[in-house]
Design an enzyme around this catalytic site. Structure first.
Site, PDB file in Angstrom:
ATOM      1  N   CYS A 182       0.907  -1.342   0.026  1.00 23.00           N
ATOM      2  CA  CYS A 182       0.004   0.035   0.052  1.00 23.00           C
ATOM      3  C   CYS A 182       0.866   1.314   0.025  1.00 23.00           C
ATOM      4  CB  CYS A 182      -0.831   0.015   1.080  1.00 23.00           C
ATOM      5  SG  CYS A 182      -2.054   1.361   1.116  1.00 23.00           S
ATOM      6  N   ASP A 184      -3.124  -1.816  -2.995  1.00 28.53           N
ATOM      7  CA  ASP A 184      -3.753  -0.264  -2.805  1.00 28.53           C
ATOM      8  C   ASP A 184      -2.894   0.842  -2.618  1.00 28.53           C
ATOM      9  OD1 ASP A 184      -5.973   1.354  -1.872  1.00 28.53           O
ATOM     10  OD2 ASP A 184      -5.621   1.113   0.441  1.00 28.53           O
TER      11      ASP A 184
HETATM   12  P1  FAD Z   1      -5.317  17.950  -4.132  1.00 21.78           P
HETATM   13  O1  FAD Z   1      -6.082  19.172  -3.929  1.00 21.78           O
HETATM   14  O2  FAD Z   1      -6.070  16.949  -4.781  1.00 21.78           O
HETATM   15  O3  FAD Z   1      -3.997  18.172  -4.745  1.00 21.78           O
HETATM   16  C1  FAD Z   1      -3.210  16.923  -5.335  1.00 21.78           C
HETATM   17  C2  FAD Z   1      -1.665  17.611  -5.419  1.00 21.78           C
HETATM   18  O4  FAD Z   1      -1.655  18.716  -6.409  1.00 21.78           O
HETATM   19  C3  FAD Z   1      -1.246  18.110  -3.941  1.00 21.78           C
HETATM   20  O5  FAD Z   1       0.137  17.734  -3.636  1.00 21.78           O
HETATM   21  C4  FAD Z   1      -1.122  19.709  -4.370  1.00 21.78           C
HETATM   22  O6  FAD Z   1       0.088  20.273  -3.704  1.00 21.78           O
HETATM   23  C5  FAD Z   1      -0.800  19.781  -5.866  1.00 21.78           C
HETATM   24  N1  FAD Z   1      -0.989  21.052  -6.467  1.00 21.78           N
HETATM   25  C6  FAD Z   1      -1.919  21.952  -5.963  1.00 21.78           C
HETATM   26  N2  FAD Z   1      -2.140  23.108  -6.771  1.00 21.78           N
HETATM   27  C7  FAD Z   1      -1.340  22.725  -7.626  1.00 21.78           C
HETATM   28  C8  FAD Z   1      -0.537  23.412  -8.606  1.00 21.78           C
HETATM   29  N3  FAD Z   1      -1.103  24.806  -9.084  1.00 21.78           N
HETATM   30  N4  FAD Z   1       0.209  23.131  -9.528  1.00 21.78           N
HETATM   31  C9  FAD Z   1       0.721  21.879  -9.344  1.00 21.78           C
HETATM   32  N5  FAD Z   1       0.579  21.147  -8.265  1.00 21.78           N
HETATM   33  C10 FAD Z   1      -0.532  21.501  -7.425  1.00 21.78           C
HETATM   34  N6  FAD Z   1      -3.561   9.911   0.964  1.00 21.78           N
HETATM   35  C11 FAD Z   1      -3.156   9.855   2.243  1.00 21.78           C
HETATM   36  O7  FAD Z   1      -2.638  10.675   2.712  1.00 21.78           O
HETATM   37  N7  FAD Z   1      -3.439   8.746   3.095  1.00 21.78           N
HETATM   38  C12 FAD Z   1      -4.404   7.786   2.567  1.00 21.78           C
HETATM   39  O8  FAD Z   1      -4.751   6.628   3.308  1.00 21.78           O
HETATM   40  C13 FAD Z   1      -4.528   7.836   1.054  1.00 21.78           C
HETATM   41  N8  FAD Z   1      -5.317   6.575   0.561  1.00 21.78           N
HETATM   42  C14 FAD Z   1      -5.873   6.793  -0.727  1.00 21.78           C
HETATM   43  C15 FAD Z   1      -6.184   5.627  -1.326  1.00 21.78           C
HETATM   44  C16 FAD Z   1      -6.783   5.865  -2.603  1.00 21.78           C
HETATM   45  C17 FAD Z   1      -7.541   4.624  -3.220  1.00 21.78           C
HETATM   46  C18 FAD Z   1      -6.452   6.944  -3.400  1.00 21.78           C
HETATM   47  C19 FAD Z   1      -6.807   6.882  -5.027  1.00 21.78           C
HETATM   48  C20 FAD Z   1      -5.668   7.888  -2.693  1.00 21.78           C
HETATM   49  C21 FAD Z   1      -5.365   7.844  -1.596  1.00 21.78           C
HETATM   50  N9  FAD Z   1      -4.654   8.791  -0.950  1.00 21.78           N
HETATM   51  C22 FAD Z   1      -4.305   8.930   0.407  1.00 21.78           C
HETATM   52  C23 FAD Z   1      -4.389  10.195  -1.782  1.00 21.78           C
HETATM   53  C24 FAD Z   1      -5.693  11.083  -1.623  1.00 21.78           C
HETATM   54  O9  FAD Z   1      -6.833  10.556  -2.022  1.00 21.78           O
HETATM   55  C25 FAD Z   1      -5.486  12.540  -1.942  1.00 21.78           C
HETATM   56  O10 FAD Z   1      -4.860  12.604  -3.248  1.00 21.78           O
HETATM   57  C26 FAD Z   1      -4.388  13.398  -1.255  1.00 21.78           C
HETATM   58  O11 FAD Z   1      -4.713  13.327   0.130  1.00 21.78           O
HETATM   59  C27 FAD Z   1      -4.139  14.871  -1.650  1.00 21.78           C
HETATM   60  O12 FAD Z   1      -5.581  15.442  -1.880  1.00 21.78           O
HETATM   61  P2  FAD Z   1      -5.815  16.840  -1.725  1.00 21.78           P
HETATM   62  O13 FAD Z   1      -7.518  17.195  -1.852  1.00 21.78           O
HETATM   63  O14 FAD Z   1      -5.029  17.493  -0.266  1.00 21.78           O
HETATM   64  O15 FAD Z   1      -4.795  17.728  -2.752  1.00 21.78           O
END
Ligand code: FAD
Length: 689
Positions: free
Chosen positions: A642, A687
């Protein structure tokens, strides 16, 4: 039967009735359709051909989408195709239409032009949930699609083994039935971060091919609104019918028993999230600059259930700073609370969210305004430039891949940053708000691997989420941030009253009509990432960083089995890795507790990458423990991975092949087949994200 039994029975009955009637009441499983208003589509049949005939459409764009990306691209393609070739085009969720008469489409609609497919590959080469029935149709019900012309764009990730398998499968199966592929299968690659450019390159060549093949006339692309937005100056945002970001329309002014029952019993799914109380949030890192949040979601007031290994989806809202920045550059800041009404101008188009609403609500709760801006978006907004100088600048930058990359992408601009940069802060005050709604992707839920165990805590879901905050070099005071994880950080700060914590972004935590007060909309996604059904089967788990999340759940489940008197729990070998043992070691104190309860059954092996001169990772530890790994696999162990898909999961698989090769003294090919066989037998599960 006592009172408790009776009330449980009634609750189940209500949920059952609600579930069996949900398609009628709430418009099926289309993500958008729960927001359908009286001004939306009026069609009663879901027969694709009938819908198209009734609405005079001559082309259709389907999407097989899991997280909304394929849907977003299909909408863009549909609009551009319609505008460029003057062909009325509809977009359809593959699960929302019936294909019974699809094979007759050329007869039923003599001027039918083309079907386009935007197909995401999900998990290990699987179709998205909404595409499953379509493939059943192709395999079992469809005889002949001769003469139907189609195009296909696949959305995949080259870091996964089955890269764009579903795009390819769509092309192969449609061709096998006689359909004619125009141009080539487009391959969008999320793994290299080039999805947008892959789409633009595919589309540019494809449009020329389509024009020649279908003998279509091309015209200048001009925005044709599919939604009408009107300001309702006679209304106030405090009117109870105005949606202020409630998770769906049932939450807006719920009065009737049915509505109130829904809020409690659901059924809750990806179109109808549950507003779950968030409690017991805490920081898991010991660092000033990095954060990881443990949060618990309370399900005790609902009938919502999960099982160990499932995923929870959290529906975020955008930060105050991001909303203000965009309202400002669109010159809407003074009208943020003006009530607006939406009307669909296309009988096949569902409104994307409840209406009436406000400008602020739309940007805060419904649109993905925070991530990187796409070149396609800037190209299409160029028709609304505030002045000639900006237009020249936009054409220079958005017209060329390299210019866009150097001037926009490398600066991590979001939509508002990009618009401000291009116009030198002159307001973009002539962009129709309908364009904003139609051109920006819908805000999507984020998924988290559940880190609690349903056996241990039936009505509480734990998550372990690392906060996305990255300081960039230029300008040096800027951070790029993730929407959901910074929202969780805000909630944690508020709940724990840790005023010292400096927040980069702030959020409206109270939400619409103070409904969100310490709550967030969630739904649960069933996963196939599961413990073996026999508790005595040994397990090997590899989960560095937040990859530990589901394994904490697995181990808690095992502890519960022991507490319940099961003396036959199988061996548990857990490989965990992080940077430093005193900085980001997740749940550091818990593992010793589990170890005491599971006794010799549990062994944890750690890799701290920044404590030694040469970096050590979980795969190195795996290799060091080859003989133990093979011993457990020989005893029937299940192997789980994972966390990071791009590097870690691949390295772990490579290492396991190496271990088979060394320990079993076989060739690389045989070792690789052995690992493949483990996957086939469901004994190698991933996962990863
Ligand atoms: P988002 O808003 O989705 O941003 C994604 C990335 O883009 C970030 O790194 C952000 O800094 C970057 N970003 C923002 N603006 C810009 C820009 N202008 N230019 C370039 N980059 C940019 N995460 C965990 O922490 N724990 C878990 O257990 C976990 N399990 C998951 C399970 C699955 C099945 C999946 C699909 C994902 C999992 N994730 C997990 C990941 C989680 O879903 C999110 O993707 C993660 O937490 C980021 O979400 P966010 O809304 O904070 O970031």
């Amino acid at each position: 039967m006592d009172v408790l039994d009776l009330s449980v029975l009634i609750a189940i009955l209500i949920a059952l009735i609600a579930y069996t009637t949900k398609d009628k009441l709430w418009g099926g499983n289309n993500k958008s359709s729960n927001y359908d208003s009286s001004s939306g589509p009026k069609t009663t049949s879901n027969d694709l051909v009938e819908i198209m005939k009734n609405s005079n459409k001559r082309a259709v764009v389907f999407y097989g989408s899991q997280t909304g990306t394929a849907e977003d691209y299909s909408l863009k393609f549909s609009k551009e195709f319609q505008s460029k070739f003057n062909v009325p085009t509809m977009t359809a969720d593959l699960a929302d239409v019936s294909f019974e008469n699809f094979q007759n489409i050329n007869n039923e609609i003599p001027d039918f032009e083309i079907a386009a497919f935007f197909m995401a590959t999900y998990g290990e080469g699987e179709p998205t949930d909404n595409a499953v029935e379509f493939f059943d149709y192709l395999a079992n019900e469809c005889d002949d699609l001769s003469g139907i012309k189609f195009v296909c764009f696949g959305l995949g990730n080259s870091t996964y083994e089955f890269y764009n398998a579903i795009g390819q499968k769509t092309v192969d199966e449609l061709k096998e039935k006689g359909a004619i592929l125009i141009g080539e299968l487009g391959l969008g690659d999320d793994g290299t971060g080039t999805m947008d450019e892959d789409y633009l390159a595919w589309k540019e060549t494809l449009f020329d091919t389509i024009k020649d093949t279908l003998k279509l006339k091309e015209q200048a692309v001009k925005y044709q609104p599919a939604i009408e937005v009107s300001e309702k100056l006679e209304m106030d945002k405090s009117d109870l019918t105005v949606s202020l970001g409630e998770p769906n329309k049932h939450y807006v002014n719920a009065k009737s028993d049915d509505e109130l029952n829904f809020l409690k019993y659901g059924p809750f799914d990806h179109t109808h999230p549950y507003l779950a109380p968030v409690q017991n949030t805490k920081e898991l890192f010991n660092s000033n600059s990095r954060h990881c949040i443990h949060a618990e979601f309370d399900l005790s007031n609902t009938n919502l259930k999960y099982s160990t290994g499932d995923h929870i989806a959290i529906w975020p809202s955008n930060s105050n700073e991001k909303v203000d920045k965009l309202l400002n550059i669109l010159d809407l800041i003074n009208k943020r609370d003006t009530v607006i009404d939406l009307k669909s101008l296309d009988s096949t188009l569902h409104l994307p969210f409840p209406t009436p609403t406000t400008y602020d609500t739309v940007l805060r709760h419904y649109l993905e305004i925070s991530g990187p801006v796409s070149r396609q978006f800037i190209q299409s907004i160029s028709q609304f430039c505030p002045n000639e100088e900006t237009k020249v600048e936009v054409e220079k930058i958005a017209g060329h891949k390299e210019n866009f990359h150097n001037s926009i992408t490398t600066k991590y601009f979001d939509i508002a940053d990009c618009l401000s940069y291009l116009s030198k802060n002159v307001k973009w005050n002539s962009v129709p708000f309908s364009f904003i709604i139609e051109s920006i992707a819908k805000l999507q839920p984020r998924y988290y691997s559940i880190s609690s165990a349903s056996g241990m805590e039936k009505q509480t879901i734990h998550i372990t989420a690392v906060v996305e905050q990255e300081k960039i070099k230029d300008p040096s005071d800027k951070f790029i941030t993730g929407v959901t994880t910074n929202l969780l950080l805000n909630i944690k700060q508020k709940q724990n009253k840790d005023g010292d914590l400096k927040l980069i972004e702030t959020y409206d935590l109270e939400g619409p009509r103070n409904m969100f007060h310490n709550k967030l909309p969630i739904h649960i996604r069933r996963s196939t990432f599961k413990l073996p059904s026999n508790p005595s089967t040994p397990i090997i788990m590899v989960g560095p960083g937040t990859g530990a999340a589901p394994f904490r759940g697995f181990i808690r489940e095992k502890v519960k089995q022991v507490e319940n008197g099961n003396k036959n729990v199988g061996e548990i070998l857990f490989f965990y890795g992080c940077r430093k043992s005193d900085e980001d070691f997740l749940y550091k104190d818990e593992w010793t507790e589990y170890s005491k309860k599971l006794d010799s059954k549990f062994k944890m092996i750690t890799a701290f990458s920044r404590e030694t001169e040469k970096k050590v990772y979980v795969q190195d530890k795996l290799l060091e423990n080859s003989s133990k790994v093979i011993e457990l696999i020989n005893k029937g162990a299940f192997f789980y991975v994972c966390g990071d898909a791009a590097n870690m999961a691949k390295s772990v698989q490579k290492t396991l092949i190496q271990i088979f090769k060394d320990e079993k003294k076989v060739t690389e090919e045989i070792a690789s087949n052995m690992v493949k066989q483990l996957r086939v037998n469901n004994r190698y599960q991933e996962d990863v994200w």
